[in-house]
Design an enzyme around this catalytic site. Structure first.
Site, short mmCIF file in Angstrom:
data_model
loop_
_atom_site.label_atom_id
_atom_site.label_comp_id
_atom_site.label_asym_id
_atom_site.label_seq_id
_atom_site.Cartn_x
_atom_site.Cartn_y
_atom_site.Cartn_z
N SER A 77 0.76 -1.25 0.00
CA SER A 77 0.00 0.00 0.00
C SER A 77 0.79 1.30 0.00
O SER A 77 0.41 2.23 -0.70
CB SER A 77 -0.96 0.06 1.20
N ILE A 78 1.87 1.39 0.77
CA ILE A 78 2.46 2.71 0.96
C ILE A 78 2.89 3.38 -0.33
O ILE A 78 2.81 4.58 -0.45
CB ILE A 78 3.64 2.67 1.96
N TYR A 79 3.35 2.60 -1.29
CA TYR A 79 3.75 3.22 -2.55
C TYR A 79 2.80 2.83 -3.68
O TYR A 79 3.19 2.80 -4.82
CB TYR A 79 5.19 2.83 -2.90
N GLY A 80 1.57 2.51 -3.36
CA GLY A 80 0.64 2.14 -4.42
C GLY A 80 0.90 0.71 -4.87
O GLY A 80 1.29 -0.12 -4.09
#
Lengths: 258, 444
Positions: free
Chosen positions: B366-369
């Site tokens: 999640s954090i970078y898509g």
């Protein structure tokens, strides 16, 4: 040939010995403090103590599983069986003789716990698992010798602090001030959960481990104590791996007997 | 004559022995007829969403999200008349009466599974023939069978082909192939690697052993096309396919079984090393002052095959225990870290799987898509680096997930995975590849 015995990690130093010890699942981690189950739940902040576990899918028994030999073989963890959500605990470890370095959290976590998802980032290490499985793991992570109340932080967000100087009480910097040093009791208390949401009542995680004790227990190579370069065995291992990976990339058939 | 002297025992997906002492090369994509058939089917088999075409025509919603042509509508009973449409498509695509053209009506006419004949494929150089000729034949079938006039034919085209040719691919169309259009491949020979793991898991109906097998077949067959499995590196890839993908010598199944109830990833590493020592693949080289033993090998390719089988077993144990796919990158990094520290020998694909794990961890959490592991493929910018040893594990993990993701494999795959699961060779590749290997073993 002698019987094979798992060796886990190379190295001929106090730090290497600690690494081997923490990575060895047959070594029982020494319990240094008690934090109640409910307080562990509060510290993580995923649910209120006593609240039922929320689920992401129905229990496996109810939903039925596809015909797969691996599903039949591999037993699901209790959390997976119940369909629990996947939640996390995230740790920040100071560079000042913390018991576990970030990578050690992953190595020891994967040798000790089943069905866990661990990631190592520059200043934080999340461990994710099904919620009820996670709570068991989290309890051991906080209660045993691999946690120091002052130099390990339970931080879900705004984790910054691992490489900053310690404060006057020996605590790692925390921009959200989740933990405080209680001068009366000499203990570290959390006043906010890992995300930074204020807690109804403070949670004590015990007294900081003394500096000399930390130096004995640490798995961190550091110039003030056991410098990385002094452990020639580990250096040789790293250089050997680098050489073998590179030469195998050129031609794996030429790498023989070395 | 066989180039390599290796022989392996073949096992099925439940750890039952199928044949002994089969030459390794009987499992090579260059020799095994079932693998060649699978590769061929991947090109030939196309899924048609007839229900989707009917809806598009009825609503004027064509060419992808948010594209509706108000005032344009054509109410045709395509699903009800799927049988006659299938017959017309078959007649259109058939080159000769005895060729391998096939059109199956599925789900009461909602879907069609079309097999474009090899003769038609062989007359061109691009695998897109499968999708283009099916789409064109479907348009013709609708126009002819339903007497569609010149003023409505464009709507039929848009509902079948989607926004193409304004887009590179058939955006919002209702004809899909497992393979993406060539412009979406990262480099030469990547076509077979451009298949998201969601499709693989659904084609194999979430049987993790078959998901790993199909994925490994496609990844390693791609290695020959990419110029990787050539010369000095050919045996490395065939061994990888055999031991990791096809459960040679029952290595994967044995290791999973040994760790199925309480095993951790660390335990899987130990089981793998122990097996490699017992089988004489690695041996002690020298003892360091602490007592740590450096291991060595005379066959690094085989060590890689053992380590890659262990990696898949580690994925199955970890993701299987959690019934969750998201653990895959963590397994890629730390299985390799741990096995390297255990043996002082390089990990799977000589470090490339570990590196792939680091990137994949960022892009799947999640954090970078990015997305969940089901969207990843060997062509993905984040997972392309390992040469065929990563994606089979991801496919197995997706198959083992009990429903932990917001975007499920079913949502990601649409109809294609489900439709292609009707093709037996794709659904149960282990069985067919084993049978074919035994059939040709004398001639290898």
């Amino acid at each position: 040939m002698a019987t094979y015995k798992p060796q886990l990690y190379p190295g001929n130093s106090k730090v290497a010995a600690n690494r081997k010890k923490y990575m060895d699942p047959s070594y029982k981690l020494e319990k240094l403090r008690t934090v109640s189950d409910d307080d562990i739940v509060r510290l993580m902040g995923h649910r209120v103590p006593g609240e039922a576990y929320k689920s992401v899918h129905p229990p496996l028994e109810e939903m039925g599983e596809p015909s797969c030999p691996i599903r039949e073989l591999v037993e699901a963890t209790p959390g997976a069986k119940a369909g629990d959500r996947i939640r996390y605990i995230q740790m920040t470890d100071s560079v000042y003789f913390t018991p576990l370095t970030p990578y050690m959290r992953a190595w020891s976590g994967h040798t000790r716990y089943r069905g866990v998802d661990i990631g190592v980032l520059s200043g934080r290490v999340p461990l994710e698992a099904r919620e009820r499985d996670l709570e068991k793991v989290a309890k051991e992570l906080v209660e045993t010798e691999i946690f120091d109340p002052a130099r390990c932080g339970i931080r879900g967000a705004t984790v910054h602090g691992h490489s900053l100087r310690l404060d006057e009480n020996g605590l790692m910097f925390d921009a959200l001030r989740r933990f405080q040093f209680d001068k009366k009791t000499g203990e570290v208390v959390y006043v906010k959960d890992q995300i930074g949401v204020p807690l109804d009542k403070p949670i004590s995680v015990g007294k900081p481990i003394k500096e000399e004790e930390l130096r004995k227990r640490t798995s961190e190579y550091r110039v003030e104590d056991v410098a990385f370069r002094t452990d020639k065995e580990v250096i040789n291992f790293i250089e050997r791996l680098h050489m073998l990976r590179t030469e195998a990339g050129f031609d794996p058939n030429r790498v023989k007997g070395i | 004559m066989a180039k390599y002297s290796d022989k392996v025992d073949l096992y099925d997906d439940r750890g039952r022995v199928f044949a002994s002492k089969v030459p390794l090369e009987a499992l090579s994509p260059l020799q095994n007829p079932a693998i060649q058939k699978i590769v061929s089917f991947v090109k030939q088999c196309v899924s048609v969403n007839l229900e989707g075409v009917e809806k598009s025509l009825a609503t004027g919603a064509v060419g992808g999200k948010s594209c509706i042509i108000n005032g344009r509508s054509l109410k045709l009973d395509l699903v009800k008349n799927a049988g006659s449409i299938a017959d017309t498509i078959k007649k259109t695509l058939q080159v000769s009466a005895d060729d391998d053209t096939d059109v199956k009506v599925l789900k009461g006419g909602k879907h069609l599974l079309v097999r474009v004949p090899a003769k038609r494929m062989n007359a061109g150089v691009e695998y897109t023939t499968g999708a283009t000729s099916t789409a064109a034949a479907l348009c013709c079938a609708i126009v002819d069978n339903f007497n569609v006039g010149i003023w409505d034919a464009d709507l039929v085209h848009a509902s079948v082909w989607g926004r193409y040719p304004q887009t590179m691919e058939m955006l919002g169309g209702n004809v899909s192939s497992l393979l993406s259009v060539p412009q979406q491949n990262e480099g030469m020979g990547y076509a077979l690697r451009n298949v998201p793991c969601a499709h693989i898991a659904l084609i194999t109906r979430k049987n993790a052993m078959n998901a790993a097998a199909l994925s490994s077949i496609m990844e390693q067959a791609a290695m020959f096309e990419m110029g990787d499995a050539i010369g000095d590196f050919e045996r490395l890839h065939i061994l990888g396919l055999a031991y990791q993908g096809l459960n040679a010598n029952n290595l994967v199944y044995d290791i999973v079984k040994a760790n199925s109830k309480t095993g951790t990833l660390g335990d899987v590493v130990i089981s793998t090393v122990k097996r490699a020592i017992d089988d004489g693949v690695i041996k002690p080289l020298a003892k360091a002052p602490s007592g740590y033993i450096n291991y060595t090998t005379d066959d690094l390719n085989k060590w890689n095959a053992y380590a890659s089988a262990g990696l898949l077993a580690g994925t199955m144990v970890t993701c299987g225990a959690a019934r969750s796919m998201q653990h895959t990158p963590s397994v890629f990094i730390y299985f390799n870290d741990l096995i390297e520290r255990e043996t002082s020998l390089p990990g799977v694909d000589f470090g490339r799987v570990e590196g792939t794990g680091v990137e994949m961890a960022f892009f799947s959490h999640s954090i970078y898509g990015g997305g969940n592991p089901a969207v990843f493929a060997g062509n993905h910018i984040v997972t392309r680096h390992s040469k065929g040893f990563t994606i089979p594990c991801v496919a197995a993990a997706v198959a083992l997930d009990a429903g932990t993701t917001i975007y499920t494999p079913e949502k990601i795959s649409g109809t294609i995975g489900e439709v292609l699961s009707e093709v037996a060779e794709l659904r149960e590749p282990l069985k067919y590849v084993n049978e074919a290997a035994v059939a040709i073993k004398g001639g290898v």
